[in-house]
Each structure stands twice: as structure tokens, then as C-alpha cells.
Design an enzyme around this catalytic site. Structure first.
Site, PDB file in Angstrom:
ATOM      1  N   GLY A 153       0.907  -1.185  -0.009  1.00  0.00           N
ATOM      2  CA  GLY A 153       0.076  -0.057   0.062  1.00  0.00           C
ATOM      3  C   GLY A 153       0.853   1.150   0.078  1.00  0.00           C
ATOM      4  O   GLY A 153       0.429   2.163  -0.293  1.00  0.00           O
ATOM      5  N   THR A 296      -5.810   2.351   9.271  1.00  0.00           N
ATOM      6  CA  THR A 296      -4.906   1.591   9.838  1.00  0.00           C
ATOM      7  C   THR A 296      -5.132   1.198  11.377  1.00  0.00           C
ATOM      8  O   THR A 296      -4.753  -0.066  11.789  1.00  0.00           O
ATOM      9  CB  THR A 296      -3.237   2.015   9.434  1.00  0.00           C
ATOM     10  OG1 THR A 296      -3.233   2.484   8.191  1.00  0.00           O
ATOM     11  CG2 THR A 296      -2.294   0.884   9.660  1.00  0.00           C
ATOM     12  N   ASP A 387      -4.791  -3.343  -1.215  1.00  0.00           N
ATOM     13  CA  ASP A 387      -3.668  -4.445  -0.692  1.00  0.00           C
ATOM     14  C   ASP A 387      -4.269  -5.927  -0.730  1.00  0.00           C
ATOM     15  O   ASP A 387      -4.845  -6.456   0.176  1.00  0.00           O
ATOM     16  CB  ASP A 387      -2.948  -4.129   0.512  1.00  0.00           C
ATOM     17  CG  ASP A 387      -1.986  -2.896   0.526  1.00  0.00           C
ATOM     18  OD1 ASP A 387      -1.789  -2.465  -0.675  1.00  0.00           O
ATOM     19  OD2 ASP A 387      -1.403  -2.809   1.764  1.00  0.00           O
ATOM     20  N   TYR A 418       1.852   4.983 -26.161  1.00  0.00           N
ATOM     21  CA  TYR A 418       0.621   4.933 -27.028  1.00  0.00           C
ATOM     22  C   TYR A 418       1.244   4.541 -28.510  1.00  0.00           C
ATOM     23  O   TYR A 418       0.583   4.403 -29.376  1.00  0.00           O
ATOM     24  CB  TYR A 418       0.061   6.385 -26.944  1.00  0.00           C
ATOM     25  CG  TYR A 418       1.203   7.457 -27.147  1.00  0.00           C
ATOM     26  CD1 TYR A 418       1.695   8.053 -28.351  1.00  0.00           C
ATOM     27  CD2 TYR A 418       1.726   7.763 -26.024  1.00  0.00           C
ATOM     28  CE1 TYR A 418       2.452   9.017 -28.321  1.00  0.00           C
ATOM     29  CE2 TYR A 418       2.884   8.744 -26.182  1.00  0.00           C
ATOM     30  CZ  TYR A 418       3.195   9.592 -27.290  1.00  0.00           C
ATOM     31  OH  TYR A 418       4.218  10.265 -27.460  1.00  0.00           O
ATOM     32  N   SER A 438      12.415  -4.360 -11.078  1.00  0.00           N
ATOM     33  CA  SER A 438      12.517  -5.799 -10.814  1.00  0.00           C
ATOM     34  C   SER A 438      11.404  -5.987  -9.979  1.00  0.00           C
ATOM     35  O   SER A 438      11.265  -5.515  -8.922  1.00  0.00           O
ATOM     36  CB  SER A 438      13.629  -6.465 -10.549  1.00  0.00           C
ATOM     37  OG  SER A 438      14.581  -6.349 -11.463  1.00  0.00           O
TER      38      SER A 438
HETATM   39  C1  LIG Z   1      -1.205  -0.809   5.348  1.00  0.00           C
HETATM   40  C2  LIG Z   1      -1.736   0.432   5.024  1.00  0.00           C
HETATM   41  C3  LIG Z   1      -0.910   1.071   4.143  1.00  0.00           C
HETATM   42  C4  LIG Z   1       0.446   0.664   3.868  1.00  0.00           C
HETATM   43  O1  LIG Z   1       0.544  -0.544   3.049  1.00  0.00           O
HETATM   44  P1  LIG Z   1       1.714  -1.418   2.960  1.00  0.00           P
HETATM   45  O2  LIG Z   1       1.198  -2.510   2.339  1.00  0.00           O
HETATM   46  O3  LIG Z   1       1.893  -1.837   4.640  1.00  0.00           O
HETATM   47  O4  LIG Z   1       2.903  -0.707   2.501  1.00  0.00           O
HETATM   48  C5  LIG Z   1      -1.379   2.362   3.634  1.00  0.00           C
HETATM   49  N1  LIG Z   1      -2.432   2.815   3.865  1.00  0.00           N
HETATM   50  C6  LIG Z   1      -3.157   2.089   4.774  1.00  0.00           C
HETATM   51  C7  LIG Z   1      -4.746   2.730   4.835  1.00  0.00           C
HETATM   52  C8  LIG Z   1      -2.857   1.124   5.360  1.00  0.00           C
HETATM   53  O5  LIG Z   1      -3.885   0.342   6.238  1.00  0.00           O
END
Ligand SMILES: *Cc1c(COP(=O)(O)O)cnc(C)c1O
Length: 619
Positions: A153, A296, A387, A418, A438
């Protein structure tokens, strides 16, 4: 086909109940892969002969490998977190799908690199496919949208801001290169064009063969020479990747504005409006607004529908901003609202289907209109982070970003997509459209396998995530309903922070009669230490959770009212500005059966009692 999946068949299981099946598939993938190698030019002679394989050095080398593996296994067993167990209610992690693990393990034998098609003909195609599936899950038109797998994420959020920043700088670049396209628009108006209008300008520059020149004049060529692109508005509950992102992209911390959250830890939309009005009054543009679907720390779902409505009203007044949704955590939960044909269900129909299909028991009473409307509004956003390695239950590293209008990737690409796309709709050189170079095709294959087995609607992920929400609600309601813990003449109450929008429950223990926030914070910190790696090998822990601190620095004055629920002296909040809470992300799908939950709850209370005894009375 909308045959329902059986959640019990999806994971290896807390007691490795599905071990035999898993092992059978592992044997299959090894055999199958070996066949693949042997059939590549079968007439070529083997390089390693039986004679070689009998040599002492050879055997010793194998033995070294065996010993290293045993050592690693020992390390992992001693120090790993038992995500698989319902006794683990901590971070956003749990057991991963058998299908995804097998996909990963099989693919790693081929080691594809999704940076370039040449290194990954199979898994690049899977990445494009998975991107479309996620776009569809978000309600975008998969033909017009764009999506791909990132390492997580964090990187998806970086890409979202990268898109927003480069997009915002395009109209001024157009004015430098092709002023005739934007005649009569002043700088303020150019900084306030809607996304679609900017992408139309890009199309016209391409038609005129001057797009490269425009890009050179945009922030991509000229850098962040002026800070005039505006502010990035994020809720106080933001993930800290946003703090890093404004730094990395040269936008600067001072241009990151925290929008207050309410007692439900959702963005306060009235406060957002006040902030936007203040910026307009000062003629400061807004580069982007970020809404969070599944914060989070709290799992809160911002009222995205209200934010979209606000955006549309401002757009009518000539003020436009990019809208990104950080649904890194909550994105997959959109599958709870899609029927077997992937149609977004009406509000009453959702609850009816959930109860009819046994996704949530009636007594869970989870869904609110706000949460429903927020998920419904997701396709209104310009881009979304989602995610797979969180509520997609796949192994790391797999995040994703999806964007509503695929034309936008031209703004970050380093390849004239394009040109070579003329013959093929798929941009195959992924590395030139994304942040990373990569990257593991195996992670992509894992996501593809997961989606293949678990459909992205109520027949698949909806059931799985529904089970986790039901477990979270049983946990939450038990916290609310239970009498205080009585221990040696002392009495401890526990109060949850807020009604969960998804499946994260925050809560704190408090010794009744204690007015000191400092003592309460010490208690919860000590409880966390008893219920985490800090108390020694996790293997012997009764219960494992995570924690968070609700600080004034992050949340302003919002946490004060939570302290009030415990009878904490407000002066204590004034002084400390921080409340420690335990945080349980309840991803496990195994807390749904009422009888099992009753046992589970007794175990939890027992663990808490023992932990409090071990902590002892305050000094
Ligand atoms: C977990 C999370 C992220 C970051 O994601 P990662 O996969 O840990 O890098 C960003 N935003 C929110 C709201 C999250 O819960």
C-alpha cells in the site's frame, strides 16, 4: 458460476487441518516443474550425472543446505508470529490462502520478473488481468481503468500521489507549449481543471505530436520549481506513508494538511469543507484529497460519498482536486456488496443476502448506511490503493493501485506507450509505467490464484471478510457487555474506542476508580507487553495483540472524549496528550460459531486476568 466457497477449505488451518491436501499439491508442483525442465530439449544430456551426485563434496553440499534449512526452520519457529491462530488478534495479518501460497511456491520455481514482458510473459499477463479484476471490484470500468500490483500500500500511495502531482502540473505546461488550447484560462483556473478535462488536453497534445514537449514543461521535466501545485489534504487517521510521500515527491510536509477526525475516527467532512474554503480564500490550490477506507489504526471508513458530493459541488464552482482513496486495508471488503454477477447491491438487498447466504448472522448488525454509501462511492475517485496482502489474504508483497482513467499512466510512464500499444492493448513493459523495477511475478501469481478460487463478490471474499467482521463484532460486543474483571479486590473495566466500521477493534483497560491517565496508559502498555513478542517467545503467549497511541500530535483533541468515558480527569489529557489502546485487527474467519466463541472469550478473559496479575498493582 456463483457456487459459494467454504471458508474452512481456504487455509492450512490453525492445527494444519488441511495439511494433507497442501502437501499433495506441493508434491504436484515439484513433479510438474521437474517435468517442465526435463522436456526442454529432451535430447540434451544431463549436466549433473549420478556419478557427480555420489561425490563426497556433492553430498556435503547437500548436507549443508539441509542444515541451513533446519537452522532457518528453527529460527522461524522460535521467533515467528503465529498469525494462523485465532489467539493472534494484532496487526493486519493472518493466515494466507492455500491457493495463494501454492501459486507463489509454484511460480517461484520459474522466478519471473514482472519488470519487463521478456522476463515474465506468463505473469505480466496475469498482472494485467489481476489489475482489471481489482478495477472491477472498485466499480471502475475495467476497459477504461488501469491497475497493477505494487510491493504494498505504501508504494501504491506513492504512485497515487505521483499521478496526482504530475496531472496537476499539466495544464500550466500546456499553456507554455500550446497556449491556444487553454486560451482565456488564468493560472487559478488551470490549477483547478477536473481530471477528465486534463486528460483530454493530454490527448490533444498527443494528436499534435507535442506531448513530449508538454511533459518536459510539466513537473516531471521541470521539477517542483514552484510550490504552487497546492496542498494535499489527508485525515488525521492517515497511514504514515503519506507523510513520507509528500517528502519524496518534493511537495513538502508543510503542504500536507491533516483534516480532523470525529469520535468515530472518520474524517470530519465539515472540517474538510472549512479547510477547503480557507484555502480558496487564500487562492491556494488543492492538489489532492485523500480519503481512507479502513484506517490503519481503527478500521474506520471515511464518508467517501460525502467527500465526493463536496468535490462535485466545488467542481461546479471551478475548484477541482484529485481524489485518491487509500483503501489499502478496506478495499477487498467491497466484495461484500457485489452479488454473484458482480453487481453492486441495494442497501436492503445487501443485508438480506448476507443473512440468506449465511455471510453474517442477523445478530451481527454490522452494516450502517454510511459504510454502505462510502463503498458505493468508491468508483467516483480518481485512483484507489487496495492491498491483496491485507484483506486479500495473500502473502507479501502484494499491494495494488487502480486508476479510473488509464490515460493517466502516460503522465508517469517512461515509454511511449501509445506508440506500441497500437497493436496491443496491454502495456507489457510494466517497469516503465510504475515506481518499481524488478518485481516478483510470484506475488502476482499468488493474487491471481486467490482471485481464481475466491471470487471478488459475496460468493467469495464477501464470505471470508464477512466471517472476520462477524468475529470482530462478537469480540466488540463482548467487550461492551462483559462485567469488569474482578481481581484481588480490584476491578478492571474495558471500553472499546468506537463501533467498528470493519473488523478492527481498539479498546483499553482501566482500573475502576483510577483518575490517572498516566496509570491507565501504563496498564495498557504493560498489557500489550504481556501480549506481544516483548514477553518472550510468542509460542507460549496466551493471546497476542498490537497497540496504538492516540496522541494529540496525530489526532488533535479528538481522543479526549474517549478518556472521558473512563472518568479520566480532562486535565490529565491536557498534560499527557496521549491515550494508549490495544488494537486488534480481527482477520481470522474462525470466530463465528457462537459456541466456539464462548470458549474463546473465556480464554481471552483468562489471559487478561493472568496478565493483570503478572503486572501487579501500580507502584
Ligand atoms: C497498511 C496500509 C498502508 C500501507 O500498506 P503497506 O502494504 O504496509 O505498504 C497504507 N494505507 C493504509 C490505510 C494501510 O492500512
Amino acid at each position: 458460476m456463483d457456487e459459494k466457497i467454504d471458508v474452512n477449505a481456504l487455509f492450512l488451518g490453525p492445527k494444519a487441518e488441511n495439511y494433507l491436501f497442501f502437501r499433495e499439491m506441493l508434491a504436484f508442483l515439484m513433479d510438474d516443474h521437474a517435468e517442465w525442465r526435463r522436456h526442454f530439449h529432451p535430447d540434451d544430456n544431463p549436466v549433473v550425472t549420478p556419478e557427480d551426485q555420489g561425490r563426497r563434496e556433492f553430498l556435503a553440499t547437500l548436507q549443508k543446505t539441509r542444515e541451513a534449512l533446519i537452522e532457518l526452520a528453527g529460527n522461524l519457529q522460535l521467533c515467528s508470529t503465529p498469525w494462523f491462530s485465532p489467539r493472534y488478534l494484532g496487526h493486519m495479518a493472518t493466515d494466507t490462502l492455500i491457493a495463494a501460497n501454492l501459486g507463489y511456491m509454484l511460480t517461484i520455481l520459474y522466478n519471473p520478473n514482472n519488470c519487463a514482458y521478456e522476463g515474465s510473459p506468463a505473469t505480466t499477463a496475469l498482472e494485467i488481468e489481476v489489475g482489471r479484476q481489482l478495477a472491477k471490484l472498485m466499480g471502475y470500468d475495467p476497459q477504461k481503468a488501469w491497475g497493477h500490483i505494487t510491493s504494498g500500500g505504501t508504494v501504491a500511495n506513492y504512485e497515487g500521489l505521483w499521478l496526482a502531482r504530475n496531472l496537476k502540473s499539466i495544464p500550466l505546461a500546456i499553456r507554455s507549449v500550446m497556449p491556444e488550447l487553454v486560451a482565456r484560462l488564468d493560472a487559478w483556473q488551470l490549477l483547478n481543471l477536473p481530471t477528465g478535462a486534463i486528460l483530454d488536453l493530454v490527448d490533444r497534445a498527443k494528436e499534435a505530436g507535442r506531448f513530449d514537449e508538454v511533459r518536459r514543461h510539466s513537473v516531471r521535466g521541470a521539477g517542483m520549481r514552484d510550490k504552487g501545485l497546492g496542498k494535499v489534504l489527508v485525515p488525521q487517521s492517515k497511514h504514515y506513508s503519506w507523510t513520507k510521500a509528500v517528502d519524496i515527491f518534493g511537495i513538502g510536509q508543510e503542504n500536507l494538511v491533516s483534516v480532523p477526525v470525529g469520535d468515530d475516527y472518520r474524517m470530519d467532512v465539515a472540517a474538510l469543507k472549512t479547510i477547503i474554503d480557507g484555502l480558496i480564500a487564500e487562492r491556494i490550490p488543492i492538489l489532492a484529497v485523500v480519503a481512507v477506507v479502513g484506517t490503519t489504526e481503527e478500521g474506520s471508513v471515511d464518508e467517501l460519498h460525502e467527500i465526493v458530493r463536496l468535490r462535485d459541488r466545488y467542481e461546479d464552482r471551478g475548484v477541482c482536486f484529485y481524489l485518491h482513496v487509500d483503501a489499502a486495508y478496506g478495499g477487498y471488503a467491497r466484495s461484500l456488496f457485489l452479488d454473484g454477477e458482480d453487481r453492486f447491491l441495494g442497501f436492503t438487498e445487501v443485508s438480506r443476502q448476507h443473512s440468506r447466504q449465511g455471510i453474517l448472522h442477523d445478530d451481527t448488525e454490522w452494516l450502517t448506511v454510511d459504510v454502505y454509501e462510502a463503498f458505493k462511492a468508491m468508483p467516483e475517485a480518481d485512483s484507489i490503493t487496495v492491498d491483496p496482502h491485507k484483506l486479500g489474504y495473500t502473502p507479501y508483497a502484494a499491494g495494488a493501485i487502480v486508476a479510473k482513467d488509464r490515460r493517466i499512466i502516460e503522465l508517469i510512464s517512461y515509454f511511449a506507450a501509445y506508440v506500441f500499444e497500437a497493436t496491443d492493448d496491454n502495456p507489457m513493459l510494466l517497469g516503465s509505467y510504475i515506481m518499481e523495477g524488478s518485481k516478483a511475478g510470484a506475488a502476482v501469481a499468488a493474487v491471481w490464484m486467490a482471485h481464481r478460487v475466491v471470487p471478488l463478490n459475496i460468493t467469495g471474499y464477501g464470505r471470508l471478510i464477512g466471517a472476520s467482521i462477524e468475529g470482530a463484532y462478537r469480540f466488540y460486543r463482548s467487550l461492551l457487555a462483559d462485567p469488569p474483571l474482578a481481581l484481588d479486590g480490584r476491578s478492571f473495566e474495558v471500553i472499546p474506542l468506537a463501533r467498528p466500521d470493519l473488523n478492527i477493534v481498539d479498546y483499553a483497560f482501566h482500573e475502576q476508580g483510577n483518575p490517572s491517565l498516566e496509570a491507565m496508559n501504563r496498564l495498557n502498555q504493560a498489557l500489550y507487553e504481556q501480549c506481544s513478542y516483548k514477553s518472550g517467545p510468542l509460542y507460549v503467549n496466551d493471546f497476542i495483540t498490537s497497540k496504538t497511541a492516540l496522541t494529540r500530535q496525530e489526532y488533535g483533541e479528538t481522543p479526549r472524549s474517549y478518556g472521558g468515558k473512563f472518568g479520566i480527569d480532562p486535565a490529565e489529557w491536557e498534560r499527557l496528550g496521549s491515550i494508549s489502546v490495544l488494537r486488534s485487527c480481527i482477520l481470522t474467519p474462525y470466530l463465528t460459531r457462537a459456541a466456539c466463541f464462548a470458549d474463546y472469550w473465556r480464554t481471552f478473559r483468562g489471559a487478561m486476568e493472568r496478565a493483570i496479575r503478572r503486572i501487579g498493582p501500580p507502584a
